[in-house]
Design an enzyme around this catalytic site. Sequence first.
Site, PDB file in Angstrom:
ATOM      1  N   VAL A  28      19.004  44.332  96.961  1.00 50.34           N
ATOM      2  CA  VAL A  28      18.592  44.384  98.368  1.00 50.34           C
ATOM      3  C   VAL A  28      19.720  43.951  99.313  1.00 50.34           C
ATOM      4  O   VAL A  28      19.465  43.528 100.434  1.00 50.34           O
ATOM      5  CB  VAL A  28      17.290  43.578  98.602  1.00 50.34           C
ATOM      6  CG1 VAL A  28      16.135  44.172  97.819  1.00 50.34           C
ATOM      7  CG2 VAL A  28      17.462  42.106  98.264  1.00 50.34           C
ATOM      8  N   ASP A  70      21.359  39.073  99.513  1.00 53.27           N
ATOM      9  CA  ASP A  70      22.320  38.511 100.483  1.00 53.27           C
ATOM     10  C   ASP A  70      21.538  37.775 101.585  1.00 53.27           C
ATOM     11  O   ASP A  70      21.582  38.172 102.744  1.00 53.27           O
ATOM     12  CB  ASP A  70      23.234  39.612 101.057  1.00 53.27           C
ATOM     13  CG  ASP A  70      22.483  40.705 101.816  1.00 53.27           C
ATOM     14  OD1 ASP A  70      21.278  40.926 101.541  1.00 53.27           O
ATOM     15  OD2 ASP A  70      23.088  41.331 102.713  1.00 53.27           O
ATOM     16  N   ASP A 113      15.599  38.937 102.742  1.00 55.29           N
ATOM     17  CA  ASP A 113      15.937  38.636 101.343  1.00 55.29           C
ATOM     18  C   ASP A 113      15.180  37.398 100.877  1.00 55.29           C
ATOM     19  O   ASP A 113      14.644  37.365  99.764  1.00 55.29           O
ATOM     20  CB  ASP A 113      17.431  38.346 101.181  1.00 55.29           C
ATOM     21  CG  ASP A 113      18.315  39.488 101.605  1.00 55.29           C
ATOM     22  OD1 ASP A 113      18.476  39.673 102.826  1.00 55.29           O
ATOM     23  OD2 ASP A 113      18.839  40.192 100.722  1.00 55.29           O
ATOM     24  N   HIS A 166      11.969  44.796 104.942  1.00 54.22           N
ATOM     25  CA  HIS A 166      12.785  45.719 104.131  1.00 54.22           C
ATOM     26  C   HIS A 166      12.840  45.274 102.662  1.00 54.22           C
ATOM     27  O   HIS A 166      12.443  46.012 101.757  1.00 54.22           O
ATOM     28  CB  HIS A 166      14.229  45.740 104.647  1.00 54.22           C
ATOM     29  CG  HIS A 166      14.413  46.121 106.069  1.00 54.22           C
ATOM     30  ND1 HIS A 166      14.221  47.398 106.528  1.00 54.22           N
ATOM     31  CD2 HIS A 166      14.822  45.387 107.143  1.00 54.22           C
ATOM     32  CE1 HIS A 166      14.502  47.438 107.823  1.00 54.22           C
ATOM     33  NE2 HIS A 166      14.861  46.239 108.220  1.00 54.22           N
ATOM     34  N   ASP A 167      13.403  44.080 102.454  1.00 55.74           N
ATOM     35  CA  ASP A 167      13.660  43.653 101.071  1.00 55.74           C
ATOM     36  C   ASP A 167      12.374  43.329 100.301  1.00 55.74           C
ATOM     37  O   ASP A 167      12.264  43.700  99.125  1.00 55.74           O
ATOM     38  CB  ASP A 167      14.635  42.464 101.072  1.00 55.74           C
ATOM     39  CG  ASP A 167      15.999  42.865 101.644  1.00 55.74           C
ATOM     40  OD1 ASP A 167      16.229  44.076 101.843  1.00 55.74           O
ATOM     41  OD2 ASP A 167      16.833  41.976 101.891  1.00 55.74           O
TER      42      ASP A 167
HETATM   43  C1  BDR Z   1      18.874  45.579 105.125  1.00 57.15           C
HETATM   44  O1  BDR Z   1      19.969  45.017 105.840  1.00 57.15           O
HETATM   45  C2  BDR Z   1      19.905  43.620 105.787  1.00 57.15           C
HETATM   46  O2  BDR Z   1      20.229  43.045 107.026  1.00 57.15           O
HETATM   47  C3  BDR Z   1      18.524  43.264 105.321  1.00 57.15           C
HETATM   48  O3  BDR Z   1      18.547  42.073 104.569  1.00 57.15           O
HETATM   49  C4  BDR Z   1      18.108  44.445 104.490  1.00 57.15           C
HETATM   50  O4  BDR Z   1      18.507  44.287 103.147  1.00 57.15           O
HETATM   51  C5  BDR Z   1      18.062  46.421 106.098  1.00 57.15           C
HETATM   52  O5  BDR Z   1      18.848  47.439 106.620  1.00 57.15           O
HETATM   53 CA    CA Z   2      19.253  42.141 102.272  1.00 58.83          CA
END
Ligand code: BDR
Ligand code: CA
Length: 306
Positions: free
Chosen positions: A121, A8, A13, A237-238
């Site tokens: 993700v 997303d 991402d 994160h992703d």
């Molecule tokens: C997740 O939330 C989204 O905003 C980021 O893309 C990630 O996948 C982190 O909490």
């Molecule tokens: Ca994401």
Amino acid sequence: MKIILDVDPGIDDAMAIALALKTKGVQLLGLTTVGGNLPLNKTTDNAAKILKLLGANCKVYPGMAGPLIRELHTAEQIHGPTGLGYLDLPAAQEYIGNKHGVDFIIDEINNNPHEVTLIAVGPLTNVANAIKKDKSVIDKVKEIIIMGGAVYTGGNVTPAAEFNIYVDPESAQIVFNSGANITLVGLDVTLQALLTEEHIEILKEKGGKIGQAIGSMTDFYLERYKDHNKLKGCALHDPLAVGVALDKSLVKTQKVFVAVETKGEFTRGETLGDVHGRFGKEPNINVCIEVDEKRFINSFMETLTS
Ligand code: BDR
Ligand code: CA
């Protein structure tokens, strides 16, 4: 290694897509998009633009616009009104495939039994719908790596919940209880994988057009992070979910039963790890509990500057 990335975009991402595409030995079958950080039309356009920038030879397939039963909750405050921070890229309609994302997931897993790693993700709406539509994908997918949840730490939307699970907890519950081989890359580890200003400068200098693009996105992301989380960098994160899919030795995991809260007044989307087996349920998720963040960040930097 055959991969489908369910995304997303979203700044992190976009970096996850870049990492997958730049890693040798990865065959990215395609991207699927979901409503999450932004509405589906924007996450799809962004995914297509990133594919074009990277000269990819695969497409993006738009999936579900919003959660199973709830209104979509977005995160423009973190990713910007376009979803890509300060990055401005030309439209890339030619990279948008004309199959539904859920069907793309089902078809690719059926065509490549036990070979596809599905990396999700964003909110888990596409994955849950794929499982609902064709249960056989549960056994035929090699594994599912999920960026989501905060099993032993607090959340980033509420004190209880991480964004991807908060947005669509009912889908998360379906996926977690499906019996598929799942590894959860949650805030427990992603908040340790930080990209700092120094890293961003190196990417801009040595990473060519991809490094420049990441710089334009992360300049924005870092500002939001400083306001929102008071961390000394922005969390990858992703990309870490992609990193874990490629190399499990980056993390230590613990297999436990993870329940998803769908009813709580304050705890919507909480991921509750039953470490002591109080619920008497079979462990269902490999939860990442530790990460070798230096090794991950080094390999992220190396891949994106080479
Ligand atoms: C997740 O939330 C989204 O905003 C980021 O893309 C990630 O996948 C982190 O909490
Ligand atoms: Ca994401």
